[in-house]
Scaffold this motif. Structure first.
Motif, mmCIF file in Angstrom:
data_model
loop_
_atom_site.group_PDB
_atom_site.id
_atom_site.type_symbol
_atom_site.label_atom_id
_atom_site.label_comp_id
_atom_site.label_asym_id
_atom_site.label_seq_id
_atom_site.Cartn_x
_atom_site.Cartn_y
_atom_site.Cartn_z
ATOM 1 N N CYS A 95 0.602 47.806 -68.796
ATOM 2 C CA CYS A 95 0.186 46.540 -68.191
ATOM 3 C C CYS A 95 1.386 45.816 -67.589
ATOM 4 O O CYS A 95 1.299 45.246 -66.492
ATOM 5 C CB CYS A 95 -0.512 45.669 -69.232
ATOM 6 N N ARG A 96 2.510 45.831 -68.301
ATOM 7 C CA ARG A 96 3.710 45.141 -67.829
ATOM 8 C C ARG A 96 4.417 45.901 -66.714
ATOM 9 O O ARG A 96 5.171 45.294 -65.945
ATOM 10 C CB ARG A 96 4.675 44.934 -69.005
ATOM 11 N N TYR A 97 4.161 47.203 -66.620
ATOM 12 C CA TYR A 97 4.805 48.010 -65.590
ATOM 13 C C TYR A 97 4.150 47.739 -64.236
ATOM 14 O O TYR A 97 2.923 47.626 -64.140
ATOM 15 C CB TYR A 97 4.690 49.495 -65.945
ATOM 16 N N ASP A 98 4.948 47.637 -63.189
ATOM 17 C CA ASP A 98 4.425 47.412 -61.845
ATOM 18 C C ASP A 98 3.942 48.742 -61.278
ATOM 19 O O ASP A 98 4.748 49.579 -60.844
ATOM 20 C CB ASP A 98 5.519 46.812 -60.956
ATOM 21 N N TYR A 99 2.652 48.938 -61.307
ATOM 22 C CA TYR A 99 2.059 50.203 -60.881
ATOM 23 C C TYR A 99 2.392 50.534 -59.435
ATOM 24 O O TYR A 99 2.372 51.713 -59.026
ATOM 25 C CB TYR A 99 0.531 50.143 -61.046
ATOM 26 N N ARG A 100 2.727 49.538 -58.627
ATOM 27 C CA ARG A 100 3.009 49.754 -57.207
ATOM 28 C C ARG A 100 4.254 50.597 -56.978
ATOM 29 O O ARG A 100 4.455 51.135 -55.888
ATOM 30 C CB ARG A 100 3.138 48.405 -56.503
ATOM 31 N N ASN A 101 5.090 50.728 -58.003
ATOM 32 C CA ASN A 101 6.277 51.574 -57.878
ATOM 33 C C ASN A 101 5.923 53.038 -57.648
ATOM 34 O O ASN A 101 6.764 53.830 -57.201
ATOM 35 C CB ASN A 101 7.144 51.460 -59.135
ATOM 36 N N LEU A 102 4.676 53.419 -57.984
ATOM 37 C CA LEU A 102 4.247 54.810 -57.863
ATOM 38 C C LEU A 102 3.587 55.113 -56.521
ATOM 39 O O LEU A 102 3.186 56.248 -56.276
ATOM 40 C CB LEU A 102 3.269 55.159 -58.996
ATOM 41 N N ALA A 103 3.510 54.114 -55.647
ATOM 42 C CA ALA A 103 2.796 54.298 -54.384
ATOM 43 C C ALA A 103 3.524 55.223 -53.416
ATOM 44 O O ALA A 103 2.893 55.829 -52.545
ATOM 45 C CB ALA A 103 2.552 52.940 -53.724
ATOM 46 N N ASN A 104 4.840 55.344 -53.549
ATOM 47 C CA ASN A 104 5.619 56.112 -52.577
ATOM 48 C C ASN A 104 6.384 57.280 -53.197
ATOM 49 O O ASN A 104 7.401 57.715 -52.647
ATOM 50 C CB ASN A 104 6.610 55.179 -51.868
ATOM 51 N N VAL A 105 5.901 57.778 -54.326
ATOM 52 C CA VAL A 105 6.579 58.902 -54.991
ATOM 53 C C VAL A 105 5.601 60.056 -55.186
ATOM 54 O O VAL A 105 5.464 60.608 -56.270
ATOM 55 C CB VAL A 105 7.199 58.461 -56.341
ATOM 56 N N THR A 106 4.909 60.415 -54.115
ATOM 57 C CA THR A 106 3.874 61.454 -54.220
ATOM 58 C C THR A 106 4.446 62.798 -54.656
ATOM 59 O O THR A 106 3.809 63.523 -55.423
ATOM 60 C CB THR A 106 3.154 61.610 -52.865
ATOM 61 N N THR A 107 5.638 63.144 -54.176
ATOM 62 C CA THR A 107 6.242 64.423 -54.578
ATOM 63 C C THR A 107 6.523 64.457 -56.070
ATOM 64 O O THR A 107 6.235 65.450 -56.755
ATOM 65 C CB THR A 107 7.549 64.659 -53.801
ATOM 66 N N LEU A 108 7.050 63.362 -56.592
ATOM 67 C CA LEU A 108 7.329 63.288 -58.023
ATOM 68 C C LEU A 108 6.033 63.368 -58.829
ATOM 69 O O LEU A 108 5.975 64.034 -59.875
ATOM 70 C CB LEU A 108 8.064 61.985 -58.340
ATOM 71 N N LEU A 109 4.981 62.693 -58.377
ATOM 72 C CA LEU A 109 3.698 62.727 -59.076
ATOM 73 C C LEU A 109 3.107 64.139 -59.070
ATOM 74 O O LEU A 109 2.553 64.591 -60.079
ATOM 75 C CB LEU A 109 2.719 61.751 -58.421
ATOM 76 N N LEU A 110 3.228 64.834 -57.945
ATOM 77 C CA LEU A 110 2.719 66.204 -57.873
ATOM 78 C C LEU A 110 3.471 67.117 -58.831
ATOM 79 O O LEU A 110 2.864 67.925 -59.545
ATOM 80 C CB LEU A 110 2.833 66.725 -56.439
ATOM 81 N N ILE A 111 4.792 66.985 -58.868
ATOM 82 C CA ILE A 111 5.591 67.798 -59.787
ATOM 83 C C ILE A 111 5.220 67.497 -61.234
ATOM 84 O O ILE A 111 5.066 68.407 -62.063
ATOM 85 C CB ILE A 111 7.092 67.548 -59.544
ATOM 86 N N LEU A 112 5.055 66.217 -61.567
ATOM 87 C CA LEU A 112 4.678 65.831 -62.923
ATOM 88 C C LEU A 112 3.313 66.394 -63.285
ATOM 89 O O LEU A 112 3.101 66.873 -64.416
ATOM 90 C CB LEU A 112 4.671 64.305 -63.041
ATOM 91 N N ASP A 113 2.389 66.359 -62.342
ATOM 92 C CA ASP A 113 1.060 66.926 -62.569
ATOM 93 C C ASP A 113 1.155 68.415 -62.894
ATOM 94 O O ASP A 113 0.524 68.911 -63.840
ATOM 95 C CB ASP A 113 0.201 66.711 -61.321
ATOM 96 N N ILE A 114 1.933 69.133 -62.126
ATOM 97 C CA ILE A 114 2.089 70.578 -62.341
ATOM 98 C C ILE A 114 2.732 70.857 -63.695
ATOM 99 O O ILE A 114 2.305 71.760 -64.432
ATOM 100 C CB ILE A 114 2.915 71.193 -61.198
ATOM 101 N N VAL A 115 3.765 70.088 -64.033
ATOM 102 C CA VAL A 115 4.455 70.288 -65.312
ATOM 103 C C VAL A 115 3.505 70.064 -66.481
ATOM 104 O O VAL A 115 3.475 70.839 -67.454
ATOM 105 C CB VAL A 115 5.676 69.352 -65.418
ATOM 106 N N LEU A 116 2.720 69.009 -66.415
ATOM 107 C CA LEU A 116 1.773 68.709 -67.504
ATOM 108 C C LEU A 116 0.744 69.825 -67.660
ATOM 109 O O LEU A 116 0.365 70.176 -68.788
ATOM 110 C CB LEU A 116 1.070 67.380 -67.226
ATOM 111 N N MET A 117 0.284 70.380 -66.543
ATOM 112 C CA MET A 117 -0.713 71.448 -66.606
ATOM 113 C C MET A 117 -0.129 72.752 -67.150
ATOM 114 O O MET A 117 -0.822 73.533 -67.814
ATOM 115 C CB MET A 117 -1.303 71.691 -65.214
ATOM 116 N N LEU A 118 1.156 72.989 -66.865
ATOM 117 C CA LEU A 118 1.783 74.243 -67.291
ATOM 118 C C LEU A 118 2.449 74.143 -68.654
ATOM 119 O O LEU A 118 2.818 75.165 -69.239
ATOM 120 C CB LEU A 118 2.810 74.692 -66.251
#
Length: 411
Positions: A95-118
């Motif tokens: 809640c305290r974290y500014d979620y908008r910081n994640l709006a421009n890090v699509t590559t990082l989010l994709l990598i994190l998604d792959i890591v979590l799945m693997l």
């Protein structure tokens, strides 16, 4: 084609028009009664309808798991309580974290998604149960968690960040295909575990975001037709000797049982029939805590996880199920109301993904317990036993609260 630069608000197309047509008013210009206003200085940073519904759902879930623990040794009430506490702490920080910081890090989010799945495939960390390799064993503390539960939220952020770049209208088919390709990455990886239930949650939440990003109706309809045709082909080949069987035997059996519950009375068909008996035997007010004979007698398998709605209905009856549905309604519609009032495209799409995730999970879990949906391993949000799911659902609430907290600022 180059992506569009995000603007402060959506036009009357895309997510704004979809939400507006369904619930009235224009996104970013919500009617007076739909605007989100703080109640007092102390509570102005808390979205109360969403927060209160969440706390009541958590309390209800703890009561249900406690009732299950009286009959089912595997239903550890202290473990569930730990999951709630960790989840609430995570929701507070989210809640305290500014979620908008994640709006421009699509590559990082994709990598994190792959890591979590693997992650469950890593030797030494992997833990298998019930035919799935979806758990990770945390060294030294002998605790397990499902990375795919966190991947649901990462996928929502990923697709929302990608969709927001089109500012409410996807101009070309190439861009639409590109978004679908991004969504297929986590979906394909989760199927390797194999976990079709979680894969469907990811697919539905991501698809909802793509649609509300401004995809043309004709593209969406063609995609749905292709999915139906592809699913039919997979089922047919899985039933035909000599052809590739993409579906596991238990997955195929669940689909067949959905069509005819009497087809396999000793396996999945038995589970469905016992679930229906449990739901029906609860009557209006239920049998009371600790008196659920279907679960207590061992007739209803996985009563504290997959078939928890059947356990709840047998324990608290139709009245208890109505209370549960009312709490879910407040949770979901308050999130939709916030999406109507928020101006930022990224925030809107994040809320769309969370609403789709919650809605599909409760529809699938409740539906399979009464025979209107195929049997899957999708947990009932905030109610099913399982710390991983509980933490992920509460983090989703923290995200909703973060959007509310930063609602007055463009993103």
């Amino acid at each position: 084609m180059a992506m569009k630069t995000p603007k402060d608000s959506l036009s009357d197309v895309g997510v704004g028009s979809v939400l507006s047509s369904l619930f009235g008013g224009k996104a970013g210009n919500a009617p007076e009664h739909a605007r989100i206003r703080p109640k007092s200085r102390r509570l102005e940073n808390i979205y109360l309808p969403n927060a209160i519904a969440t706390l009541l759902l958590c309390l209800y879930g703890l009561i249900v798991v406690w009732s299950a623990s009286l009959m089912i040794p595997e239903a550890s009430w202290p473990r569930q309580l730990v999951g709630v506490v960790i989840g609430l702490l995570g929701a507070f920080f989210m809640c305290r974290y500014d979620y908008r910081n994640l709006a421009n890090v699509t590559t990082l989010l994709l990598i994190l998604d792959i890591v979590l799945m693997l992650l469950p495939k890593v030797p030494g960390l992997s833990y298998s149960a019930k035919g799935l390799t979806g758990w990770v064993q945390i060294p030294f503390i002998h605790m397990r968690f499902q990375p795919s539960e966190l991947a649901k939220l990462v996928t929502v952020f990923l697709m929302a960040a990608l969709g927001a770049q089109y500012n409410g209208k996807i101009e070309t088919l190439k861009d639409y295909v590109r978004l679908c390709a991004y969504l297929l990455v986590p979906f394909a990886l989760i199927l390797t575990q194999p976990d079709l239930g979680t894969g469907l949650v990811i697919l539905v939440s991501g698809a909802a975001i793509i649609i509300c990003s401004g995809a043309k109706r004709s593209w969406v309809l063609v995609t749905i037709a292709l999915i139906i045709a592809g699913s039919a082909l997979i089922i047919i080949t899985s039933m035909t000797p000599g052809l590739p069987h993409l579906l596991k035997p238990y997955q195929l059996n669940r689909l067949l049982v959905f069509v005819d519950p009497n087809l396999s009375p000793t396996d999945d068909g038995y589970n469905l029939l016992q679930s229906k008996i449990a739901v029906g035997s609860g009557g209006f007010f239920g049998k009371g805590i600790g008196n659920a004979t279907q679960a207590g007698g061992g007739f209803l398998p996985e009563a504290h996880t997959d078939f928890v709605f059947a356990l709840l209905s047998e324990t608290f009856g139709f009245a208890g199920a109505l209370v549960l549905l009312a709490l879910y309604a407040v949770l979901i519609f308050s999130t939709i109301r916030l999406a109507l009032a928020v101006e930022a495209p990224f925030g809107k799409l994040v809320l769309v993904g969370i609403v789709a995730m919650w809605s599909f999970q409760l529809l699938e879990n409740m539906g399979m317990c009464i025979g209107i949906m195929p049997i899957t391993g999708i947990p009932l949000p905030f109610i099913s036993f399982g710390s991983s799911s509980m933490v992920a659902q509460l983090l989703a609430v923290g995200i909703v609260q973060s959007v509310y907290l930063h609602r007055t600022k463009a993103a």
